[in-house]
Scaffold this active site. Structure first.
Site, PDB file in Angstrom:
ATOM      1  N   GLU A  55      -2.035   7.575  11.060  1.00  0.00           N
ATOM      2  CA  GLU A  55      -2.824   6.544  10.373  1.00  0.00           C
ATOM      3  C   GLU A  55      -4.168   7.104   9.931  1.00  0.00           C
ATOM      4  O   GLU A  55      -4.644   6.808   8.829  1.00  0.00           O
ATOM      5  CB  GLU A  55      -3.062   5.347  11.300  1.00  0.00           C
ATOM      6  CG  GLU A  55      -1.792   4.722  11.855  1.00  0.00           C
ATOM      7  CD  GLU A  55      -1.322   5.345  13.172  1.00  0.00           C
ATOM      8  OE1 GLU A  55      -1.435   6.569  13.344  1.00  0.00           O
ATOM      9  OE2 GLU A  55      -0.834   4.585  14.018  1.00  0.00           O
ATOM     10  N   CYS A  86      -2.611   3.245  17.672  1.00  0.00           N
ATOM     11  CA  CYS A  86      -3.327   3.266  18.959  1.00  0.00           C
ATOM     12  C   CYS A  86      -4.703   2.616  18.786  1.00  0.00           C
ATOM     13  O   CYS A  86      -5.135   2.309  17.678  1.00  0.00           O
ATOM     14  CB  CYS A  86      -3.456   4.697  19.471  1.00  0.00           C
ATOM     15  SG  CYS A  86      -4.707   5.651  18.595  1.00  0.00           S
ATOM     16  N   CYS A  89      -7.022   4.344  16.286  1.00  0.00           N
ATOM     17  CA  CYS A  89      -6.648   4.104  14.887  1.00  0.00           C
ATOM     18  C   CYS A  89      -6.972   2.669  14.464  1.00  0.00           C
ATOM     19  O   CYS A  89      -7.356   2.427  13.321  1.00  0.00           O
ATOM     20  CB  CYS A  89      -5.159   4.394  14.681  1.00  0.00           C
ATOM     21  SG  CYS A  89      -4.777   6.153  14.734  1.00  0.00           S
TER      22      CYS A  89
HETATM   23  N1  THU Z   1       0.102   9.161  17.384  1.00  0.00           N
HETATM   24  C1  THU Z   1      -0.157   8.795  16.087  1.00  0.00           C
HETATM   25  O1  THU Z   1       0.033   9.594  15.143  1.00  0.00           O
HETATM   26  N2  THU Z   1      -0.633   7.530  15.854  1.00  0.00           N
HETATM   27  C2  THU Z   1      -0.933   6.648  16.853  1.00  0.00           C
HETATM   28  O2  THU Z   1      -1.722   5.739  16.642  1.00  0.00           O
HETATM   29  C3  THU Z   1      -0.294   6.850  18.157  1.00  0.00           C
HETATM   30  C4  THU Z   1      -0.127   8.291  18.520  1.00  0.00           C
HETATM   31  C5  THU Z   1       0.546  10.532  17.639  1.00  0.00           C
HETATM   32  C6  THU Z   1      -0.485  11.380  18.341  1.00  0.00           C
HETATM   33  C7  THU Z   1       0.367  12.440  18.990  1.00  0.00           C
HETATM   34  O3  THU Z   1       0.584  13.478  18.045  1.00  0.00           O
HETATM   35  C8  THU Z   1       1.683  11.733  19.263  1.00  0.00           C
HETATM   36  O4  THU Z   1       1.685  10.543  18.491  1.00  0.00           O
HETATM   37  C9  THU Z   1       1.890  11.355  20.734  1.00  0.00           C
HETATM   38  O5  THU Z   1       0.837  10.582  21.197  1.00  0.00           O
HETATM   39 ZN    ZN Z   2      -3.878   6.555  16.682  1.00  0.00          ZN
END
Ligand code: THU
Ligand code: ZN
Length: 141
Positions: A55, A86, A89
């Protein structure tokens, strides 16, 4: 473009994910108010801390191209597990988007949220401006 089209764009970004550590691919697609779509994927680093979330990557591409108004975000993972942005984000999205931003999360059935539902009572620019009574820069401490 309908919701499924936007989700499909997010799925298309999964191929570019760089995930040597988690092996968990995330793809995002954010739509601007003029209908332009920017996609993003997660990009991991060996120190973990510098890793970029899908994101964040999508928002960074959009903002660096001059876009700051968004209407929809679609998020997916290689597990199609309904992954949601998360907390970090969510805060990044809140910098540019109102509580009404629609967030589509890829699952067997698409789960839909608003940013306001995922990040209620967010700290914002207004919080800081109110605290400073419009006198940012005048503080002595
Ligand atoms: N991840 C994302 O790309 N976006 C989120 O908001 C949640 C987590 C990614 C970060 C990491 O590379 C993987 O997911 C495991 O946490
Ligand atoms: Zn995130």
């Amino acid at each position: 473009m309908d919701d499924q089209d936007l989700l499909e764009q997010a799925r298309g970004a999964l191929d570019s994910a760089y995930v040597p550590y988690s092996d968990y691919r995330v793809g995002a697609a954010i739509e601007t108010s003029d209908g332009t779509v920017f996609t993003g994927c997660n990009i991991e680093t060996a120190n973990y801390s510098n890793s970029l979330h899908a994101e964040e990557t999508a928002v960074a591409k959009a903002v660096s191209a001059g876009h700051r108004e968004f209407t929809r975000l679609a998020v997916t993972s290689s597990a199609r597990d309904g992954v949601t942005p998360c907390g970090m984000c969510r805060q990044t999205l809140a910098e540019f988007c109102g509580e009404e931003l629609r967030i589509l999360c890829d699952d067997d059935d698409t789960e839909e949220y608003t940013l306001g539902a995922l990040l209620p009572a967010a700290i914002s620019r207004d919080t800081l401006e109110d605290a400073n009574d419009g006198a940012a820069g005048d503080r002595k401490d």
